[in-house]
Design an enzyme around this catalytic site. Sequence first.
Site, PDB file in Angstrom:
ATOM      1  N   ARG A  70      30.143  -8.878 -55.813  1.00 38.86           N
ATOM      2  CA  ARG A  70      29.376 -10.057 -55.435  1.00 38.86           C
ATOM      3  C   ARG A  70      27.952  -9.934 -55.956  1.00 38.86           C
ATOM      4  NH1 ARG A  70      28.130  -9.917 -50.785  1.00 38.86           N
ATOM      5  NH2 ARG A  70      29.297  -8.133 -50.015  1.00 38.86           N
ATOM      6  N   TYR A 211      34.704 -12.609 -60.443  1.00 35.12           N
ATOM      7  CA  TYR A 211      35.059 -11.505 -59.554  1.00 35.12           C
ATOM      8  C   TYR A 211      35.022 -11.852 -58.069  1.00 35.12           C
ATOM      9  CZ  TYR A 211      35.971  -6.589 -58.673  1.00 35.12           C
ATOM     10  OH  TYR A 211      36.575  -5.409 -58.315  1.00 35.12           O
ATOM     11  N   LYS A 220      34.442 -15.687 -49.001  1.00 31.25           N
ATOM     12  CA  LYS A 220      33.091 -15.629 -48.449  1.00 31.25           C
ATOM     13  C   LYS A 220      32.423 -17.007 -48.477  1.00 31.25           C
ATOM     14  CE  LYS A 220      33.596 -11.174 -48.214  1.00 31.25           C
ATOM     15  NZ  LYS A 220      33.842 -10.507 -46.945  1.00 31.25           N
ATOM     16  N   HIS A 240      32.373 -12.292 -39.842  1.00 27.92           N
ATOM     17  CA  HIS A 240      32.833 -11.290 -40.815  1.00 27.92           C
ATOM     18  C   HIS A 240      33.487 -10.151 -40.043  1.00 27.92           C
ATOM     19  CE1 HIS A 240      31.618  -8.471 -44.380  1.00 27.92           C
ATOM     20  NE2 HIS A 240      32.807  -8.986 -44.568  1.00 27.92           N
ATOM     21  N   SER A 262      30.568  -5.137 -45.815  1.00 25.76           N
ATOM     22  CA  SER A 262      31.567  -4.909 -46.864  1.00 25.76           C
ATOM     23  C   SER A 262      31.620  -3.424 -47.221  1.00 25.76           C
ATOM     24  CB  SER A 262      31.189  -5.694 -48.122  1.00 25.76           C
ATOM     25  OG  SER A 262      31.090  -7.059 -47.833  1.00 25.76           O
ATOM     26  N   CYS A 264      32.759  -0.856 -45.488  1.00 31.11           N
ATOM     27  CA  CYS A 264      32.443   0.082 -44.407  1.00 31.11           C
ATOM     28  C   CYS A 264      33.669   0.350 -43.538  1.00 31.11           C
ATOM     29  CB  CYS A 264      31.300  -0.437 -43.549  1.00 31.11           C
ATOM     30  SG  CYS A 264      29.709  -0.404 -44.381  1.00 31.11           S
ATOM     31  N   ASP A 287      39.141  -9.163 -42.513  1.00 30.30           N
ATOM     32  CA  ASP A 287      37.821  -9.527 -43.055  1.00 30.30           C
ATOM     33  C   ASP A 287      37.135 -10.701 -42.354  1.00 30.30           C
ATOM     34  OD1 ASP A 287      35.815  -8.967 -45.026  1.00 30.30           O
ATOM     35  OD2 ASP A 287      36.431 -10.738 -46.135  1.00 30.30           O
ATOM     36  N   ARG A 379      39.454  -3.237 -56.489  1.00 26.85           N
ATOM     37  CA  ARG A 379      40.067  -3.947 -55.366  1.00 26.85           C
ATOM     38  C   ARG A 379      41.571  -4.097 -55.526  1.00 26.85           C
ATOM     39  NH1 ARG A 379      36.621  -5.754 -50.935  1.00 26.85           N
ATOM     40  NH2 ARG A 379      34.574  -5.195 -51.640  1.00 26.85           N
TER      41      ARG A 379
HETATM   42  O1  SAT Z   1      34.082  -9.570 -53.199  1.00 29.90           O
HETATM   43  S1  SAT Z   1      34.265  -9.920 -51.781  1.00 29.90           S
HETATM   44  O2  SAT Z   1      33.085 -10.626 -51.310  1.00 29.90           O
HETATM   45  O3  SAT Z   1      35.424 -10.785 -51.633  1.00 29.90           O
HETATM   46  C1  SAT Z   1      34.525  -8.535 -50.863  1.00 29.90           C
HETATM   47  C2  SAT Z   1      33.381  -8.101 -50.031  1.00 29.90           C
HETATM   48  O4  SAT Z   1      32.281  -7.919 -50.533  1.00 29.90           O
HETATM   49  O5  SAT Z   1      33.581  -7.911 -48.821  1.00 29.90           O
HETATM   50 MN    MN Z   2      34.128  -8.645 -46.332  1.00 29.29          MN
END
Ligand code: SAT
Ligand code: MN
Length: 596
Positions: A70, A211, A220, A240, A262, A264, A287, A379
């Site tokens: 991100r 991405y 998100k 979240h 994210s 963690c 998530d 991922r």
């Molecule tokens: O890339 S994402 O935003 O979907 C994953 C994350 O940062 O939690």
């Molecule tokens: Mn997340």
Amino acid sequence: MEIPIKNKRLAGWIREVAELCTPEDIYVCNGSRQEYERLMRMMVDSRMAIPLKKRPNSFLFRSDPSDVARVEDRTYISTPSREDAGPTNNWIEPDRLKKTMLTLYRGCMKGRTMYVIPFSMGPIGSPMSKIGVEISDSPYVVVNMHIMTRVGNRVIEALGEDGDFVPCLHSIGAPLSEGQKDSLWPCAPMEKKYISHFPEENLIWSYGSGYGGNALLGKKCMGLRIASAMARREGWMAEHMLILRLISPEGRRYHIAAAFPSACGKTNLAMIQPSIPGWRAECIGDDIAWMRIGDDGRLYAINPESGFFGVAPGTSYETNSVAMETLRENVIFTNCALTDDGDVWWEGMTDDVPSHAIDWRGNDWTPESPGDAAHPNARFTAPVSQCPIISSDWDNPDGVPIDIFIFGGRRSTVVPLVYEAFNWDHGVFMGATASSETTAANIGAIGNLRYDPFAMKPFCGYNMADYFKHWLDMGDRLRDKAPRIFYVNWFRKDGDGRFLWPGFRENSRVLKWMCERIDGKVDAVKTPIGLLPRMEDLDLKGLDIPPEDMRELLSVDISQWKAEIPNIEHHFKTFGARLPDRLWRQLEEFKGRLGG
Ligand code: SAT
Ligand code: MN
């Protein structure tokens, strides 16, 4: 061209975008398996996707080395007034931002197919669900959206002629001129990337990145930023948070929702296999949680997604066997390493490291190579339904009643293993002052300490001070039916940089204590920061952990906490007059408890 869509606004929007972006053709996705397979075959033919010999129907993708996470610096909440976006969000005035982006969008899909992806966040038809439509020129986005959301004709049907939806416009920002050879992961340079949200119009415009959260706009962008703004207006919550069900040996069920930043460990906790005999857990989501107050006054949560977009590195049979089982087939991997026998690999996956692989950049790699084989933010995209411990209620349209909220982050020092809030306002204070060391999930420095309130800093679609107020308001409505609030830190280290707590499955011991707290079975130790477990109440049977480590994990160092006060004050001051008085009061009381 003829568009087979009855919804007038949708048909009009598709036409408008096509005129602006001038794609070669338009394709409306039906969500079928054949569609998924056809697109995958196309991407295998163009060498963008690599089929994995070792995993049925699974594919590896490698992104451009500049497009790996991100981009928070390029993410905007565009409200007419800057104040409404607040100090934690980047802001550009809507007309100006749209003007800049319209210039970029003009002709941006030249030579490409424009995919129209109708999707539902949440079970189709649930009162808690919302429909979005993503327009994208990336077939990689289509196949990922197939897994992450509910895509297809049923959504178009649910929309009817005048149903509401969130328009989500996405382009990788790489038009193809006549005869130009495409790259394997086309995208735009950083200064042209924009991840923009117009919460007052329920509108998303994303440009330049292919991405994860930048491109899979249900996650998100809609699931958190736009949804959080809607939730505030409509009196519900978009958080979240993972959701899990913990079941005691007696069969009592507890529903837990936990917010961590994210990378963690949300996916690991969501899939926990308790190490304590007799206790079981089921996964509901890893998530995002959408929650509203039910007729009985309790707070009910759904997972609006239908897939996991999890961090691969560190995932193993030791740390998360359930995830490993979930990943056996039908998975999209991005930026993992490719082994010589046609499987994926990442750091931490196995004890023995392959002697040779192709790294995430597509280069030869051996254990002697200087860099990682997999990118730290590599991922997997896998269907929720493949998770062996998925709850039968994971897609219950009414959701599950939440008993426990957990906040937390990565803190190598100061913050103990677990503590409980004295009451709702204190819990909101704990969430508002949650802090964590930064991870590879965002482009930028790693390991810097920052405040990440409720793990929502990158995801709150409006002024965060108003978001704190919304939490206080929800508490006022929930009263004695409100979930109890806890804070955890699995990441505390000793002076030598060694983790003090084993984490993973052993975290169930901490969850069990929370359940006993809400059942009134155990007392707690009152400290200035909150209620801590008495050592004897934590079930440590079978765990080989030195008593001095446990003492440190449960210690509250007054002078260290006093040192946090000026930082909290500074953090609160950034919100100016919009910060609710009730939080200033919490800070004053906290100072008082610490002894001035
Ligand atoms: O890339 S994402 O935003 O979907 C994953 C994350 O940062 O939690
Ligand atoms: Mn997340």
